[in-house]
Design a protein around this motif. Structure first.
Motif, PDB file in Angstrom:
ATOM      1  N   GLU A  17       1.368  -1.226   0.222  1.00 56.89           N
ATOM      2  CA  GLU A  17      -0.003  -0.080  -0.320  1.00 56.89           C
ATOM      3  C   GLU A  17       0.412   1.367  -0.318  1.00 56.89           C
ATOM      4  OE1 GLU A  17      -2.751   0.453   3.270  1.00 56.89           O
ATOM      5  OE2 GLU A  17      -4.346   1.075   1.458  1.00 56.89           O
ATOM      6  N   VAL A  18       0.521   2.027  -1.059  1.00 59.63           N
ATOM      7  CA  VAL A  18       2.014   2.639  -1.007  1.00 59.63           C
ATOM      8  C   VAL A  18       1.156   4.411  -0.969  1.00 59.63           C
ATOM      9  CG1 VAL A  18       3.299   4.049  -2.655  1.00 59.63           C
ATOM     10  CG2 VAL A  18       2.894   1.411  -2.908  1.00 59.63           C
ATOM     11  N   VAL A  31       1.397  27.396  -5.367  1.00 57.10           N
ATOM     12  CA  VAL A  31       2.493  26.577  -5.310  1.00 57.10           C
ATOM     13  C   VAL A  31       2.806  25.628  -4.767  1.00 57.10           C
ATOM     14  CG1 VAL A  31       4.796  26.305  -6.415  1.00 57.10           C
ATOM     15  CG2 VAL A  31       3.361  27.855  -6.893  1.00 57.10           C
ATOM     16  N   ILE A  32       2.846  24.539  -4.248  1.00 56.77           N
ATOM     17  CA  ILE A  32       2.616  23.234  -3.601  1.00 56.77           C
ATOM     18  C   ILE A  32       4.342  22.774  -3.842  1.00 56.77           C
ATOM     19  CG2 ILE A  32       1.553  21.807  -2.293  1.00 56.77           C
ATOM     20  CD1 ILE A  32       0.352  23.542  -2.676  1.00 56.77           C
ATOM     21  N   SER A  33       5.136  22.447  -2.668  1.00 54.75           N
ATOM     22  CA  SER A  33       5.623  21.883  -2.838  1.00 54.75           C
ATOM     23  C   SER A  33       6.015  20.258  -2.368  1.00 54.75           C
ATOM     24  CB  SER A  33       7.366  22.044  -2.214  1.00 54.75           C
ATOM     25  OG  SER A  33       6.812  22.052  -1.107  1.00 54.75           O
ATOM     26  N   LEU A  34       6.117  19.133  -2.573  1.00 53.32           N
ATOM     27  CA  LEU A  34       5.969  17.954  -1.789  1.00 53.32           C
ATOM     28  C   LEU A  34       6.997  16.880  -1.448  1.00 53.32           C
ATOM     29  CD1 LEU A  34       3.171  16.303  -1.819  1.00 53.32           C
ATOM     30  CD2 LEU A  34       2.996  15.225  -4.091  1.00 53.32           C
ATOM     31  N   GLY A  39      10.076   6.704  -1.725  1.00 51.38           N
ATOM     32  CA  GLY A  39       9.345   5.483  -1.891  1.00 51.38           C
ATOM     33  C   GLY A  39       8.264   5.700  -0.672  1.00 51.38           C
ATOM     34  N   SER A  40       8.519   7.391  -0.120  1.00 49.98           N
ATOM     35  CA  SER A  40       7.107   7.482   0.631  1.00 49.98           C
ATOM     36  C   SER A  40       5.488   7.970  -0.062  1.00 49.98           C
ATOM     37  CB  SER A  40       7.321   9.159   1.566  1.00 49.98           C
ATOM     38  OG  SER A  40       7.932   9.633   0.756  1.00 49.98           O
ATOM     39  N   GLY A  41       6.006   7.728  -1.414  1.00 46.53           N
ATOM     40  CA  GLY A  41       4.470   7.841  -2.836  1.00 46.53           C
ATOM     41  C   GLY A  41       5.058   9.470  -3.268  1.00 46.53           C
ATOM     42  N   LYS A  42       5.643   9.939  -2.836  1.00 48.97           N
ATOM     43  CA  LYS A  42       5.247  11.247  -3.925  1.00 48.97           C
ATOM     44  C   LYS A  42       5.296  11.113  -5.696  1.00 48.97           C
ATOM     45  CE  LYS A  42       9.667  12.474  -2.957  1.00 48.97           C
ATOM     46  NZ  LYS A  42      10.219  11.237  -1.987  1.00 48.97           N
ATOM     47  N   GLY A 214       3.048   7.058   2.883  1.00 46.43           N
ATOM     48  CA  GLY A 214       1.980   6.745   1.764  1.00 46.43           C
ATOM     49  C   GLY A 214       1.095   8.161   2.654  1.00 46.43           C
ATOM     50  N   ILE A 215       0.950   8.702   3.698  1.00 48.75           N
ATOM     51  CA  ILE A 215      -0.051   9.680   3.956  1.00 48.75           C
ATOM     52  C   ILE A 215       0.986  10.967   3.754  1.00 48.75           C
ATOM     53  CG2 ILE A 215      -0.993   7.645   5.784  1.00 48.75           C
ATOM     54  CD1 ILE A 215       0.649   9.651   8.219  1.00 48.75           C
TER      55      ILE A 215
END
Ligand SMILES: Nc1ncnc2c1ncn2[C@@H]1O[C@H](COP(=O)(O)OP(=O)(O)OP(=O)(O)O)[C@@H](O)[C@H]1O
Ligand SMILES: [Mg+2]
Length: 243
Positions: A17-18, A31-34, A39-42, A214-215
């Motif tokens: 589950e990613v 403008v959003i930075s992720l 491996g965190s799901g970005k 993943g969250i």
């Protein structure tokens, strides 16, 4: 006006589950930075936002399109949602300008003359107004990435997604690509940037999202999130990124 509304997105690859319920709303011009560890799901989350990955559950509305499994609806959505990757994937047998003209002609049905004019405009926006006739292998990595950004801009997207677009570049070429993105931000383009450039994220993004396992583990205005991280996980991550 919300350009992106993602609600409780879940996505697994087989038993893994990613994305474990990711929700994000992005307003026009934001403008959003992720950020987050490998491996965190970005990337998976970005790919879900323009339909490159099919979600298991949740709801996505992007640029006024409700995410739908129907191919025709998906095509409409993708037209308004640009995505730029680490690898630029320009066609080597086409010039910079021809690479940019391709989708406007084939997907949007623009005339060659109109597409050419648009390609020239977009090349100017990325500082390559004089390179219309240059083939990709005669351009530096940074210039090729700027052509790839111009190619996305030519579709007049309502939101642009960037997935580590400078990771493959030598440090001296990173700045010119970041400057292009910063310029787009000033012009009001709605963008979500997955990046490891923490200084850039802090300076350019209104809001930063820290993903972990993943969250969304922590989020907030970039100025606050970087100067006063609340969770130990984000503190540790920021320490490790600074090196
Ligand atoms: N198509 C796929 N099939 C199976 N597993 C996948 C697939 N795509 C991604 N994954 C797995 O999902 C997890 C999240 O991957 P993702 O690429 O979203 O991470 P990321 O946060 O973008 O990491 P990075 O910073 O390394 O790019 C990883 O464990 C990855 O191996
Ligand atoms: Mg990634």
């Amino acid at each position: 006006m919300s350009v992106v509304v993602a609600k409780d997105i879940r996505k697994s690859f087989g038993p893994l589950e990613v994305l474990k319920g990711v929700s994000l709303t992005v307003e026009a011009g934001e403008v959003i930075s992720l950020i987050g560890r490998s491996g965190s799901g970005k990337s998976t989350f970005l790919r879900c936002l323009n339909g490159l990955e099919k979600i298991d559950s949740g709801d996505i509305e992007v640029a006024g399109h409700v995410m739908d499994r129907k191919p025709a609806r998906l095509r409409e959505l993708r037209r308004d949602v640009g995505i730029v990757f680490q690898s630029y994937n320009l066609f080597p047998h086409l010039t910079a300008g021809e690479n940019i003209m391709l989708a406007p002609v084939q997907v949007n049905g623009l005339s060659k003359a109109a597409a050419r004019q648009e390609a020239e405009r977009c090349l100017s926006l990325v500082g390559l107004g004089d390179r219309f006739g240059t083939y990709p292998d005669m351009l530096s990595g940074g210039q090729q990435q700027r052509v790839a950004i111009a190619r996305s801009l030519a579709m007049k997207p309502k939101v642009l997604l960037f997935d580590e677009v400078t990771s493959a570049l030598d440090p001296e070429l990173t700045g010119e690509v970041l400057a292009v993105i910063e310029n787009l931000a000033k012009q009001g383009m709605t963008m979500i940037l997955v990046t490891h450039e923490m200084g850039f994220a802090r300076r350019v993004a209104n809001r930063t999202i820290f993903m972990k396992d993943g969250i969304i583990h922590e989020e907030g205005p970039s100025a606050e999130l970087f100067s006063a991280p609340r969770t130990p996980e984000l503190k540790a991550f920021l320490r490790s990124e600074v090196g």
